[in-house]
Scaffold this active site. Sequence first.
Site, PDB file in Angstrom:
ATOM      1  N   GLY A   1       0.822  -1.207   0.000  1.00 28.38           N
ATOM      2  CA  GLY A   1       0.000   0.000   0.000  1.00 28.38           C
ATOM      3  C   GLY A   1       0.857   1.258   0.000  1.00 28.38           C
ATOM      4  N   GLN A   2       0.378   2.253   0.734  1.00 33.01           N
ATOM      5  CA  GLN A   2       1.052   3.553   0.766  1.00 33.01           C
ATOM      6  C   GLN A   2       2.464   3.433   1.350  1.00 33.01           C
ATOM      7  OE1 GLN A   2      -0.526   5.637  -1.146  1.00 33.01           O
ATOM      8  NE2 GLN A   2      -1.422   7.128   0.249  1.00 33.01           N
ATOM      9  N   ILE A   3       2.570   2.810   2.533  1.00 26.79           N
ATOM     10  CA  ILE A   3       3.898   2.682   3.146  1.00 26.79           C
ATOM     11  C   ILE A   3       4.741   1.704   2.335  1.00 26.79           C
ATOM     12  CG2 ILE A   3       5.220   2.141   5.240  1.00 26.79           C
ATOM     13  CD1 ILE A   3       2.751   2.769   6.889  1.00 26.79           C
TER      14      ILE A   3
ATOM     15  N   ARG B   1      -6.453   4.367  16.729  1.00 27.37           N
ATOM     16  CA  ARG B   1      -5.708   3.198  16.238  1.00 27.37           C
ATOM     17  C   ARG B   1      -6.384   1.909  16.710  1.00 27.37           C
ATOM     18  NH1 ARG B   1      -2.069   7.259  17.527  1.00 27.37           N
ATOM     19  NH2 ARG B   1      -0.566   7.801  15.922  1.00 27.37           N
TER      20      ARG B   1
ATOM     21  N   ASN C   1      -1.069  -0.935  12.747  1.00 24.10           N
ATOM     22  CA  ASN C   1      -1.711  -0.445  13.974  1.00 24.10           C
ATOM     23  C   ASN C   1      -2.900  -1.312  14.386  1.00 24.10           C
ATOM     24  OD1 ASN C   1      -0.388   1.876  15.015  1.00 24.10           O
ATOM     25  ND2 ASN C   1      -1.033   3.039  13.220  1.00 24.10           N
TER      26      ASN C   1
ATOM     27  N   HIS D   1       2.409   3.337  21.230  1.00 22.93           N
ATOM     28  CA  HIS D   1       2.274   4.245  20.093  1.00 22.93           C
ATOM     29  C   HIS D   1       0.850   4.782  20.058  1.00 22.93           C
ATOM     30  CE1 HIS D   1       2.960   6.040  16.246  1.00 22.93           C
ATOM     31  NE2 HIS D   1       2.016   5.338  15.679  1.00 22.93           N
TER      32      HIS D   1
END
Length: 311
Positions: free
Chosen positions: A12-14, A91, A123, A178
Amino acid sequence: MARKKIALIGGGQIGGILALLVAQKELGDVVMVDIPEKEGVAKGKTLDITEGTPLMGVDCNLSGTSNYADIAGADVAIITAGVPRKPGMSREDLLDVNLKIMTNVAENIKKYAPNAFCIITTNPLDAMVYSFKKITGFPKNQVVGMAGVLDTGRFKSFVAMELGVSAEDITATVLGGHGPTMVPLPRLATVGGVPLMELMPQEKIDAIVDRTRKAGTEIVGLLGNGSAFFSPAISSVEMAESYIKDKKRVLPCAAYLEGEYGINGYYIGVPAVIGSGGVEKVLEIELTDEEKDMLNNSLEAVKKAVADTKL
Ligand code: A3D
């Protein structure tokens, strides 16, 4: 020396930025895995970057697949498979859907790449790393979560913006889960060796800490669809590079604690040494009472998310 094989789980994006960074840094060859419906995206992104490698002057073989068998023998796996947040979501709202995905990912990595150093990004981070370790049964040094590198990157950027200095010269660390309960430690931050506390009034520092805690949500709000992806990719690659090159960098990350900081059996953000042995060591910091309270508060949030996984 044979090139390293780096499995990017999630295209995906990451995942896309990860592939570009791994190629640019020549850390190894890339196999990007996504679900069958997105196999074309994984193939397309990796082919696109491949066609840029001659222009960047780097050697890197990249491929996309939906067949987990293709990750066989991977040295490193960076896991971003999962759903990101949308505005208004926490998250923890992602837990049920991402736990199913993480279960599938963990079983496949255990089957095909049982020696890979695994960096989890999905997440809710601390609960997802915990689940991954539980499902794979991998030793604690082999499984780590990416969060602190990004959270300190955010903190350092805000300090640099405020002081008008290079962010490169700022050192900082962060503890805890996080999320909004994370514990940035401005007491230990320095700017070119000068304590931050001597350079900035407390209210400015408090504002930066607050912005750091909410930085992911700030980006989610701005993007409108999805969450941060450039800086999370940069952060994960920093961790992978330290492992591959045995740099032994001290990076804040979600590590499995067995007594350190008085915490047992959970993943939570702490400074750790990352080298060829994976998470080689957790560094313990003498905390003030106030910092201890904040860390315990953060641990409660992590424990709740872990309990919700029912693992
Ligand atoms: P996105 O662009 O949706 O990419 C996720 C990819 O995972 C998609 O292409 C999915 O098709 C794929 N996927 C789903 N299931 C599987 C599976 N079983 N095997 C392989 N691939 C699968 O999301 P993104 O890249 O923006 O974010 C990925 C995750 O990182 C999300 O859970 C985010 O919340 C998380 N994230 C964490 C941080 C931290 O600092 C910890 C920061 C930013 C994002």
